[in-house]
Enzyme design. Structure first.
Site, short mmCIF file in Angstrom:
data_model
loop_
_atom_site.label_atom_id
_atom_site.label_comp_id
_atom_site.label_asym_id
_atom_site.label_seq_id
_atom_site.Cartn_x
_atom_site.Cartn_y
_atom_site.Cartn_z
N CYS A 2 -29.57 89.07 -20.87
CA CYS A 2 -29.93 89.63 -22.15
C CYS A 2 -31.08 90.59 -22.00
O CYS A 2 -31.48 90.94 -20.89
CB CYS A 2 -30.32 88.50 -23.12
SG CYS A 2 -29.09 87.18 -23.26
N GLY A 375 -23.56 90.94 -3.26
CA GLY A 375 -24.09 90.48 -1.98
C GLY A 375 -25.52 90.87 -1.68
O GLY A 375 -25.98 90.70 -0.54
#
Length: 607
Positions: A2, A375
């Site tokens: 958020c 990653g």
């Protein structure tokens, strides 16, 4: 995931929705699903929600619980376990959200509750009983949290754009931030930023703001890079052989992936680059029994010196695990116009060549999923870059407590320019002492590390990575309301990796290659390490060159006067000269142009 913001005043001024609204507007993409604001006299909190856990209205923020009011950005992966524990302590819950778990955890354990959270988070809690505002940031700094001292108070937000939308922010260039910016390839360690009036909370810290304006910070997490003392480490027997270390770290990685998969009420995809790290994430999901994994790749046009995509390798993983795979090829003529949008999404100037790549990839991925695994962090935690062996060799004969020796074993392989060069290319009105050198030397001689390479990897993991790939991925994905989760930066996994013997930290991600053997195609494990390919921003030519030249010679740039004009002219004359590239092969012209680009867009607001 958020956007949060707020303000608190100490001079009798009242908080207001009129003040919060510009900040909320600037965070629309961080949270398009819901919006909320809460005002109580001199304190105000705002929230933009991206619904991932408990999609109902019960997860609305700001969340109130008697005298406590909270806004929160991120995800607490162990919230279910904490919820069960808190219920045993007598707490009751009105939602199934991790947000409410934070509130109850604070009520139960006070500010030390952050030590119990596993995940990524930026938290603001107003405690009306103690008349204190608590701000906290996760251990690795995956979630951003900026703040600004303003007349009579403090404002905070998830990005600088929100703060810059308000009045009273000092937007002068901070010379200290500028030194970091042009020495550490746009890494400006907290609390600094490129602007004097905006600061950021350090990772692994919480901060208390009292009603009288006093601010108190505390570091709640300190990473060590030492071999375990005794027979037990993190509740388990200390591995005695290489294979035992690999098994222990493999298990921790599987748990990290599993946490990030299950702490979601919406589907989760994977950003699959074709490298070892993202390929391992797909393999870990498959080991967990996940089927029809959604994977996404992006590629660009080749340059004569460098290939622009890694599709041949991502295709191997997609085929092996029969993923639901999509790949996107981006033409150069598409990149330059969209570069404006990517810089618009940057909370700070970021020179990483893959920023626009993540921005464009996120645009496509967000059409299908709300959450992706990425990653980032594997190279820093497990020693994947080419400069680590060089530093390890240089650090073998030094006194580990000698700052000058430590710096000399690090800087030649990493700094974009020496302090002398920085002085020569920067306008004297911004000159400062060698703040980057002093900072790095201090960090490389901290207690809690056995060998020089341990110090380097710890520094990279706790500091440098925060304001390079981690911030970049957060900004570029959130620009499309997409939550990125980074399993390789799970703090439990990081602690295991740092404790591993030094001989397992060389050889280019030795441990991850051992984990991947047999579950990731050998061609991916055995190929040389390459950076995310974005040739147009490394070999600056054609319209890209003309665009950058236009920025750096513009009236706004001339007026700001960051650079020595003679040195800038030399760079513009030959942007591919040997000395026009940094130690880690970045373009100095792109670094300079991106800084000016960001300032014109976010401070001048003329682009």
């Amino acid at each position: 995931m958020c956007g949060i913001c707020g303000e608190i005043y100490f001079n009798g001024q009242q908080a207001s929705e009129q003040s919060l609204q510009p900040m909320l507007d600037e965070m629309q993409q961080r949270g398009p699903d819901d919006v909320g604001a809460w005002i109580d006299g001199h304190i105000g909190l705002g929230h933009k929600r991206l619904s991932i856990i408990d999609l109902s209205s019960a997860g609305h923020q700001p969340m109130l619980d008697d005298e406590l009011s909270l806004v929160f950005n991120g995800c607490i992966y162990n919230y279910v376990e904490l919820r069960d524990e808190l219920i045993e302590h007598g707490h009751s819950f009105a939602s199934h959200s991790d947000t409410e778990v934070i509130l109850k955890a604070y009520r139960q354990w006070g500010m030390e509750c952050v030590n119990r959270f596993e995940g990524m988070f930026a938290i603001a809690i107003w405690d009306d009983h103690h008349q204190q505002l608590l701000l906290a940031r996760d251990r690795i700094g995956i979630k951003p949290l900026y703040y600004a001292l303003v007349d009579g108070g403090i404002r905070f937000a998830s990005n600088t754009q929100a703060l810059l939308a308000t009045d009273g922010i000092d937007t002068e260039i901070d010379p200290v931030g500028l030194h970091f910016q042009l020495t550490l390839h746009a890494v400006i360690p907290a609390p600094y930023t490129i602007l004097k009036g905006i600061r950021k909370l350090e990772p692994g810290h919480w901060m208390i703001i009292n009603p009288d304006g006093q601010v108190f910070k505390k570091r709640y997490w300190h990473l060590e890079a030492k071999r375990p003392a005794g027979d037990v480490f993190k509740g388990k027997a200390v591995p005695q052989t290489e294979s035992e270390w690999v098994d222990a770290i493999h298990d921790s990685l599987k748990q990290a992936v599993h946490k990030r998969l299950t702490a979601s009420d919406v589907p989760v995809g994977v950003l699959l680059s074709g490298g070892l790290d993202s390929s391992l994430l797909v393999a870990m999901l498959a080991e967990a029994g996940v089927e029809n994994i959604k994977t996404y790749s992006i590629g660009f046009e080749d340059a004569p010196e460098e290939k622009g995509n890694e599709f041949e390798f991502s295709d191997m993983v997609a085929e092996r695990y029969q993923t639901d795979h999509k790949k996107f090829h981006i033409a150069n003529e598409t990149v330059l116009p969209r570069l404006h949008e990517a810089v618009e999404a940057m909370s700070e100037p970021m020179v990483g060549q893959d920023a626009v790549a993540f921005y464009l990839l996120s645009e496509q991925v967000a059409k299908e999923v709300k959450v992706v695994l990425s990653g980032q962090g594997a190279d820093e935690v497990f020693g994947g870059y080419f400069w680590y062996p060089l530093m390890a060799q240089a650090g073998k004969k030094i006194d580990l407590q000698n700052p000058e020796q430590a710096l000399n074993a690090f800087a030649p392989y990493y700094f974009d320019r020496s302090h002398d060069e920085w002085i020569s290319v920067i306008n004297e009105k911004y000159h400062v002492h060698n703040v980057t050198g002093d900072y790095i030397a201090d960090r490389l001689t901290e207690t809690g590390a056995d060998e020089f390479l341990d110090q380097v990897l710890r520094l990279d993991t706790t500091t440098l990575i925060v304001d390079d790939p981690v911030k970049r991925v957060d900004n570029m994905t959130m620009a499309w309301s997409l939550e990125a989760r980074v399993p390789f930066l799970d703090h439990d996994l990081v602690e295991w990796a740092m404790a591993a013997p030094p001989e397992m930290k060389t050889g280019g991600k030795h441990i991850l290659k051992a984990i991947g053997r047999g579950i990731v195609p050998d061609e991916i494990i055995d190929r040389p390490k390459v950076a995310f390919p974005m040739p147009a921003l490394k070999y600056v030519r054609g319209e890209f060159y003309e665009f950058m030249k236009g920025l750096l010679t513009s009236e706004a740039a001339q007026k700001r006067g960051i650079f020595n004009q003679e040195k800038l002219a030399e760079l513009l004359e030959n942007p591919e000269a040997e000395n026009a590239f940094t130690a880690i092969q970045g373009s100095k012209l792109w670094h300079a142009a991106l800084l000016e680009f960001w300032l014109q867009k976010h401070v001048d607001k003329t682009l």
